[in-house]
Design a protein around this motif. Structure first.
Motif, PDB file in Angstrom:
ATOM      1  N   UNK A 155      52.325  42.386 -44.819  1.00  0.00           N
ATOM      2  CA  UNK A 155      51.830  42.055 -43.491  1.00  0.00           C
ATOM      3  C   UNK A 155      51.009  40.768 -43.562  1.00  0.00           C
ATOM      4  N   UNK A 156      51.332  39.787 -42.714  1.00  0.00           N
ATOM      5  CA  UNK A 156      50.603  38.510 -42.749  1.00  0.00           C
ATOM      6  C   UNK A 156      49.221  38.642 -42.135  1.00  0.00           C
ATOM      7  N   UNK A 157      49.012  39.608 -41.253  1.00  0.00           N
ATOM      8  CA  UNK A 157      47.694  39.805 -40.653  1.00  0.00           C
ATOM      9  C   UNK A 157      46.782  40.671 -41.521  1.00  0.00           C
ATOM     10  N   UNK A 158      47.337  41.341 -42.501  1.00  0.00           N
ATOM     11  CA  UNK A 158      46.593  42.256 -43.379  1.00  0.00           C
ATOM     12  C   UNK A 158      45.845  43.303 -42.564  1.00  0.00           C
ATOM     13  N   UNK A 159      46.561  43.921 -41.646  1.00  0.00           N
ATOM     14  CA  UNK A 159      45.956  44.919 -40.766  1.00  0.00           C
ATOM     15  C   UNK A 159      45.501  46.151 -41.539  1.00  0.00           C
ATOM     16  N   UNK A 160      46.235  46.539 -42.573  1.00  0.00           N
ATOM     17  CA  UNK A 160      45.837  47.701 -43.370  1.00  0.00           C
ATOM     18  C   UNK A 160      44.525  47.476 -44.102  1.00  0.00           C
ATOM     19  N   UNK A 161      44.340  46.284 -44.629  1.00  0.00           N
ATOM     20  CA  UNK A 161      43.098  45.977 -45.320  1.00  0.00           C
ATOM     21  C   UNK A 161      41.929  45.867 -44.353  1.00  0.00           C
ATOM     22  N   UNK A 162      42.178  45.324 -43.169  1.00  0.00           N
ATOM     23  CA  UNK A 162      41.118  45.244 -42.161  1.00  0.00           C
ATOM     24  C   UNK A 162      40.714  46.631 -41.690  1.00  0.00           C
ATOM     25  N   UNK A 163      41.701  47.497 -41.493  1.00  0.00           N
ATOM     26  CA  UNK A 163      41.398  48.865 -41.088  1.00  0.00           C
ATOM     27  C   UNK A 163      40.674  49.618 -42.196  1.00  0.00           C
ATOM     28  N   UNK A 164      40.994  49.299 -43.437  1.00  0.00           N
ATOM     29  CA  UNK A 164      40.296  49.914 -44.565  1.00  0.00           C
ATOM     30  C   UNK A 164      38.819  49.523 -44.572  1.00  0.00           C
ATOM     31  N   UNK A 165      38.522  48.264 -44.326  1.00  0.00           N
ATOM     32  CA  UNK A 165      37.117  47.842 -44.262  1.00  0.00           C
ATOM     33  C   UNK A 165      36.384  48.533 -43.120  1.00  0.00           C
ATOM     34  N   UNK A 166      37.051  48.683 -42.002  1.00  0.00           N
ATOM     35  CA  UNK A 166      36.457  49.401 -40.872  1.00  0.00           C
ATOM     36  C   UNK A 166      36.204  50.859 -41.238  1.00  0.00           C
ATOM     37  N   UNK A 167      37.150  51.488 -41.923  1.00  0.00           N
ATOM     38  CA  UNK A 167      36.995  52.886 -42.332  1.00  0.00           C
ATOM     39  C   UNK A 167      35.857  53.052 -43.332  1.00  0.00           C
ATOM     40  N   UNK A 168      35.695  52.095 -44.237  1.00  0.00           N
ATOM     41  CA  UNK A 168      34.601  52.152 -45.207  1.00  0.00           C
ATOM     42  C   UNK A 168      33.255  52.053 -44.495  1.00  0.00           C
ATOM     43  N   UNK A 169      33.172  51.179 -43.501  1.00  0.00           N
ATOM     44  CA  UNK A 169      31.913  51.037 -42.753  1.00  0.00           C
ATOM     45  C   UNK A 169      31.582  52.312 -41.984  1.00  0.00           C
ATOM     46  N   UNK A 170      32.576  52.919 -41.357  1.00  0.00           N
ATOM     47  CA  UNK A 170      32.356  54.171 -40.626  1.00  0.00           C
ATOM     48  C   UNK A 170      31.981  55.294 -41.589  1.00  0.00           C
ATOM     49  N   UNK A 171      32.624  55.334 -42.758  1.00  0.00           N
ATOM     50  CA  UNK A 171      32.320  56.374 -43.746  1.00  0.00           C
ATOM     51  C   UNK A 171      30.903  56.230 -44.284  1.00  0.00           C
ATOM     52  N   UNK A 172      30.450  54.987 -44.449  1.00  0.00           N
ATOM     53  CA  UNK A 172      29.078  54.779 -44.925  1.00  0.00           C
ATOM     54  C   UNK A 172      28.064  55.274 -43.894  1.00  0.00           C
ATOM     55  N   UNK A 190      38.697  60.351 -47.419  1.00  0.00           N
ATOM     56  CA  UNK A 190      38.737  59.054 -46.743  1.00  0.00           C
ATOM     57  C   UNK A 190      39.180  57.940 -47.690  1.00  0.00           C
ATOM     58  N   UNK A 191      38.773  58.024 -48.936  1.00  0.00           N
ATOM     59  CA  UNK A 191      39.207  57.019 -49.905  1.00  0.00           C
ATOM     60  C   UNK A 191      40.697  57.137 -50.207  1.00  0.00           C
ATOM     61  N   UNK A 192      41.249  58.323 -50.161  1.00  0.00           N
ATOM     62  CA  UNK A 192      42.692  58.489 -50.325  1.00  0.00           C
ATOM     63  C   UNK A 192      43.438  57.828 -49.171  1.00  0.00           C
ATOM     64  N   UNK A 193      42.916  57.980 -47.970  1.00  0.00           N
ATOM     65  CA  UNK A 193      43.527  57.321 -46.813  1.00  0.00           C
ATOM     66  C   UNK A 193      43.420  55.805 -46.952  1.00  0.00           C
ATOM     67  N   UNK A 194      42.280  55.318 -47.426  1.00  0.00           N
ATOM     68  CA  UNK A 194      42.109  53.871 -47.629  1.00  0.00           C
ATOM     69  C   UNK A 194      43.098  53.335 -48.663  1.00  0.00           C
ATOM     70  N   UNK A 195      43.333  54.094 -49.714  1.00  0.00           N
ATOM     71  CA  UNK A 195      44.308  53.679 -50.723  1.00  0.00           C
ATOM     72  C   UNK A 195      45.706  53.575 -50.121  1.00  0.00           C
ATOM     73  N   UNK A 196      46.065  54.518 -49.274  1.00  0.00           N
ATOM     74  CA  UNK A 196      47.360  54.450 -48.595  1.00  0.00           C
ATOM     75  C   UNK A 196      47.446  53.248 -47.667  1.00  0.00           C
ATOM     76  N   UNK A 197      46.388  52.968 -46.941  1.00  0.00           N
ATOM     77  CA  UNK A 197      46.394  51.820 -46.033  1.00  0.00           C
ATOM     78  C   UNK A 197      46.625  50.514 -46.779  1.00  0.00           C
ATOM     79  N   UNK A 198      45.919  50.333 -47.879  1.00  0.00           N
ATOM     80  CA  UNK A 198      46.069  49.099 -48.649  1.00  0.00           C
ATOM     81  C   UNK A 198      47.440  49.041 -49.316  1.00  0.00           C
ATOM     82  N   UNK A 199      47.924  50.158 -49.831  1.00  0.00           N
ATOM     83  CA  UNK A 199      49.231  50.160 -50.491  1.00  0.00           C
ATOM     84  C   UNK A 199      50.348  49.821 -49.510  1.00  0.00           C
ATOM     85  N   UNK A 200      50.309  50.394 -48.334  1.00  0.00           N
ATOM     86  CA  UNK A 200      51.347  50.090 -47.357  1.00  0.00           C
ATOM     87  C   UNK A 200      51.204  48.679 -46.807  1.00  0.00           C
TER      88      UNK A 200
END
Length: 127
Positions: free
Chosen positions: A54-71, A38-48
């Motif tokens: 992206x002005x909305x920073x959708x990858x970073x927002x999705x990463x935070x959501x993924x971290x919360x679900x993983x916790x 899951x952390x590898x996927x998060x790294x890809x999301x932030x890198x892309x």
């Protein structure tokens, strides 16, 4: 920074996590390997997200959501592993059975030993 560096690192992390899921027998190590994937996927999301600017920073927002679900997943997973370890005495994935197949489950007699198989009351009354 080039996109290739974090993408290669994420691919390596994902491969290590996949190896851990497939090769490990301890349930806690399997959960840790899933978290690594899951952390590898998060790294890809932030890198892309950074690469696409992206002005909305959708990858970073999705990463935070993924971290919360993983916790939440790791909290529930560890609770289940601890309960199984307490009841079964092991957290070895290969040795674990379904909880319904424990020693307390009554055995159903088969017809080969001459005993009658259990029937319900409706078939008894019809006979």
């Amino acid at each position: 920074m080039h996109l290739a560096y974090p993408a290669v690192l994420a691919a390596l992390l994902f491969c290590v996590g996949l190896y851990g899921v497939l090769a490990r027998r301890n349930a806690i190590l399997v959960l840790m390997s899933v978290e690594l994937m899951l952390n590898a996927v998060n790294l890809n999301l932030v890198a892309f997200d950074v690469w696409l600017r992206d002005t909305l920073h959708a990858g970073q927002a999705l990463t935070l959501f993924t971290i919360a679900i993983a916790a939440a997943e790791i909290g529930i997973g560890l609770a289940i592993v601890l309960m199984v370890h307490r009841n079964q005495g092991t957290s070895d994935v290969d040795r674990l059975r379904d909880t319904a197949e424990g020693p307390d489950t009554p055995e159903v007699p088969d017809a080969s030993d001459g005993r009658r198989e259990p029937t319900d009351e409706k078939t008894e009354a019809a006979a």
